[in-house]
Scaffold this motif. Sequence first.
Motif, PDB file in Angstrom:
ATOM      1  N   SER A  39      32.342  67.673  -3.964  1.00  0.00           N
ATOM      2  CA  SER A  39      32.561  68.337  -5.254  1.00  0.00           C
ATOM      3  C   SER A  39      33.653  67.623  -6.041  1.00  0.00           C
ATOM      4  N   VAL A  43      33.105  65.645  -9.718  1.00  0.00           N
ATOM      5  CA  VAL A  43      33.897  65.951 -10.919  1.00  0.00           C
ATOM      6  C   VAL A  43      34.636  64.713 -11.411  1.00  0.00           C
ATOM      7  N   SER A 111      30.190  71.848  -9.481  1.00  0.00           N
ATOM      8  CA  SER A 111      30.719  70.535  -9.868  1.00  0.00           C
ATOM      9  C   SER A 111      29.669  69.738 -10.645  1.00  0.00           C
TER      10      SER A 111
END
Length: 197
Positions: A39, A43, A111
């Motif tokens: 995640s 991002v 994400s």
Amino acid sequence: MNILIAQVAEGVTAPSVSARRRIEAGDSFGTIVLMIVFSYLVVMIFTGLLTDTFQVREQDAFSFHLRSFFLKCVEVFVIGIAVFAVGRMFGGTGGRPETFAVVAWHTLVTSFLSPLFLMGQDAITLPAEGADPTQVPQADGVKLLLVLLFVGLWLWLMAKYVAELHGFKSIWMVVVGVVVTQFCFGLLAVILLPGLT
């Protein structure tokens, strides 16, 4: 990778089914950490692609990412504790390991939705320093809509996952519970963080 993308897509389009898969999978601690790692990477990749404000000096990159990942882990831990404790308080049946697995999975799924937030994060432009005090902030309607869409999806998916985890029937009551809990933790952070920095 195709399997992961398919599972993430299911996490958005069929959140209850996706949460049930995670609950029944019995994810290990290592798997939960791996979900948080993925995640964070997702991002960071989207941030690098979609914004021009993400600039870290090469010599500071390692410490920056280490701190950022640590904060991400703390975020998952705090949300997990809140989901477990508050859920149990209202008669939920979710176990502690399953709770952290579901929260980590929610973090990974959302994400992939982060471009909505990244593209709209500067939706409101504040007046420049020294500007006319009567000047009001300017808002970009499209960007603001993207942020609201991200927040709405984040809350809805969290509520669906929590409802499946704890066996709650009223999704709207879970939505209210998630909002109130997030607000309380946000208020607590505003009070405590200045004293810790």
